[in-house]
Motif scaffolding. Structure first.
Motif, PDB file in Angstrom:
ATOM      1  N   UNK A   1      -0.647  -0.900  12.091  1.00 19.13           N
ATOM      2  CA  UNK A   1      -1.788   0.000  12.147  1.00 19.13           C
ATOM      3  C   UNK A   1      -1.469   1.464  11.952  1.00 19.13           C
ATOM      4  N   UNK A   2      -0.203   1.806  11.795  1.00 19.10           N
ATOM      5  CA  UNK A   2       0.188   3.201  11.636  1.00 19.10           C
ATOM      6  C   UNK A   2       0.566   3.484  10.185  1.00 19.10           C
ATOM      7  N   UNK A   3       0.039   4.573   9.626  1.00 18.42           N
ATOM      8  CA  UNK A   3       0.334   4.973   8.249  1.00 18.42           C
ATOM      9  C   UNK A   3       1.708   5.638   8.192  1.00 18.42           C
ATOM     10  N   UNK A   4       2.539   5.205   7.249  1.00 19.03           N
ATOM     11  CA  UNK A   4       3.878   5.773   7.073  1.00 19.03           C
ATOM     12  C   UNK A   4       4.046   6.124   5.601  1.00 19.03           C
ATOM     13  N   UNK A   5       4.561   7.310   5.317  1.00 15.15           N
ATOM     14  CA  UNK A   5       4.781   7.739   3.937  1.00 15.15           C
ATOM     15  C   UNK A   5       6.246   8.089   3.734  1.00 15.15           C
ATOM     16  N   UNK A   6       6.847   7.500   2.715  1.00 12.42           N
ATOM     17  CA  UNK A   6       8.207   7.818   2.299  1.00 12.42           C
ATOM     18  C   UNK A   6       8.114   8.629   1.007  1.00 12.42           C
ATOM     19  N   UNK A   7       8.966   9.630   0.853  1.00 15.22           N
ATOM     20  CA  UNK A   7       8.998  10.453  -0.355  1.00 15.22           C
ATOM     21  C   UNK A   7      10.276  10.165  -1.126  1.00 15.22           C
ATOM     22  N   UNK A   8      10.141   9.959  -2.422  1.00 17.72           N
ATOM     23  CA  UNK A   8      11.292   9.710  -3.293  1.00 17.72           C
ATOM     24  C   UNK A   8      11.332  10.764  -4.391  1.00 17.72           C
ATOM     25  N   UNK A   9      12.542  11.187  -4.744  1.00 18.01           N
ATOM     26  CA  UNK A   9      12.738  12.099  -5.869  1.00 18.01           C
ATOM     27  C   UNK A   9      12.857  11.277  -7.142  1.00 18.01           C
ATOM     28  N   UNK A  10      12.020  11.577  -8.132  1.00 17.06           N
ATOM     29  CA  UNK A  10      11.947  10.813  -9.369  1.00 17.06           C
ATOM     30  C   UNK A  10      12.505  11.643 -10.514  1.00 17.06           C
TER      31      UNK A  10
ATOM     32  N   UNK B   1       2.713  -5.511 -10.626  1.00 18.95           N
ATOM     33  CA  UNK B   1       2.018  -6.476  -9.786  1.00 18.95           C
ATOM     34  C   UNK B   1       0.617  -5.971  -9.462  1.00 18.95           C
ATOM     35  N   UNK B   2      -0.304  -6.878  -9.283  1.00 16.71           N
ATOM     36  CA  UNK B   2      -1.664  -6.496  -8.899  1.00 16.71           C
ATOM     37  C   UNK B   2      -1.615  -5.835  -7.529  1.00 16.71           C
ATOM     38  N   UNK B   3      -2.440  -4.818  -7.330  1.00 16.41           N
ATOM     39  CA  UNK B   3      -2.424  -4.102  -6.049  1.00 16.41           C
ATOM     40  C   UNK B   3      -2.754  -5.023  -4.881  1.00 16.41           C
ATOM     41  N   UNK B   4      -3.576  -6.089  -5.135  1.00 11.89           N
ATOM     42  CA  UNK B   4      -3.918  -7.029  -4.080  1.00 11.89           C
ATOM     43  C   UNK B   4      -2.725  -7.898  -3.665  1.00 11.89           C
ATOM     44  N   UNK B   5      -1.682  -7.978  -4.500  1.00 10.62           N
ATOM     45  CA  UNK B   5      -0.522  -8.813  -4.218  1.00 10.62           C
ATOM     46  C   UNK B   5       0.540  -8.081  -3.406  1.00 10.62           C
ATOM     47  N   UNK B   6       0.355  -6.789  -3.141  1.00  4.48           N
ATOM     48  CA  UNK B   6       1.360  -6.009  -2.428  1.00  4.48           C
ATOM     49  C   UNK B   6       1.286  -6.299  -0.934  1.00  4.48           C
ATOM     50  N   UNK B   7       2.430  -6.246  -0.239  1.00  4.83           N
ATOM     51  CA  UNK B   7       2.459  -6.582   1.182  1.00  4.83           C
ATOM     52  C   UNK B   7       1.897  -5.508   2.090  1.00  4.83           C
ATOM     53  N   UNK B   8       1.414  -4.411   1.563  1.00  2.00           N
ATOM     54  CA  UNK B   8       0.856  -3.341   2.419  1.00  2.00           C
ATOM     55  C   UNK B   8      -0.442  -2.840   1.893  1.00  2.00           C
TER      56      UNK B   8
END
Length: 126
Positions: free
Chosen positions: A40-49, A119-126
Motif C-alpha cells: 500500500x505504500x508508493x515507492x519510487x526508484x530513480x535511474x540514470x539513463x 509487456x502489457x501494463x496489465x501484466x506488470x507485478x505492480x
C-alpha cells in the motif's frame, strides 16, 4: 559460467533529456522514475539513463519530461577521481526504447530494425 547483463524498465522521464554531441557520436542523458506500490505504500526508484547515437536522435526529437517509456539495456558502472576521492556512477545504457501511453507511440531500436515489444501494463507485478 554464463552471465547476463540485461535491464527492462518502465518509468517516467524525470526531466527533459540532456543531449551532447561528441564528435561523430551523440549521447542523451536523463533520469527515469520507476514507481511501484508495496504493501500500500508508493515507492519510487530513480535511474540514470544513457542513450547513444541514432537512438539519441529519437530521444532528442520525441522524448520530454513526464513521458512514459519502456527501456531495455544494461547496467554499467563508471569510476573517476575527483579531488583525490574515487567517485562511482551506475547508469543504464539503453539499446532499445518504446514510448508508451500515447496515440503517437514511437518505436526505436538501435541494433535491429524490428519493433521492440513491451509487456502489457496489465501484466506488470505492480
Amino acid at each position: 559460467m554464463a552471465s547476463l547483463n540485461k535491464v527492462q524498465l518502465i518509468g517516467r522521464v524525470g526531466k527533459d533529456p540532456e543531449i551532447k554531441n561528441l564528435g561523430e557520436s551523440k549521447v542523451a542523458k536523463f533520469s527515469l522514475a520507476i514507481s511501484e506500490k508495496y504493501k500500500g505504500e508508493q515507492k519510487t526508484e530513480w535511474q540514470n539513463i544513457v542513450i547513444w547515437n541514432k537512438l539519441a536522435d529519437v530521444v532528442q526529437r520525441f522524448v520530454k519530461k513526464g513521458d512514459l517509456l519502456y527501456l531495455e539495456g544494461k547496467i554499467q558502472t563508471r569510476s573517476w577521481d575527483q579531488d583525490g576521492v574515487k567517485r562511482y556512477s551506475t547508469e543504464i545504457v539503453v539499446y532499445s526504447m518504446q514510448m508508451l501511453g500515447s496515440k503517437s507511440s514511437h518505436v526505436a531500436e538501435e541494433h535491429h530494425n524490428t519493433e521492440a515489444s513491451a509487456p502489457a501494463l496489465d501484466d506488470l507485478p505492480f
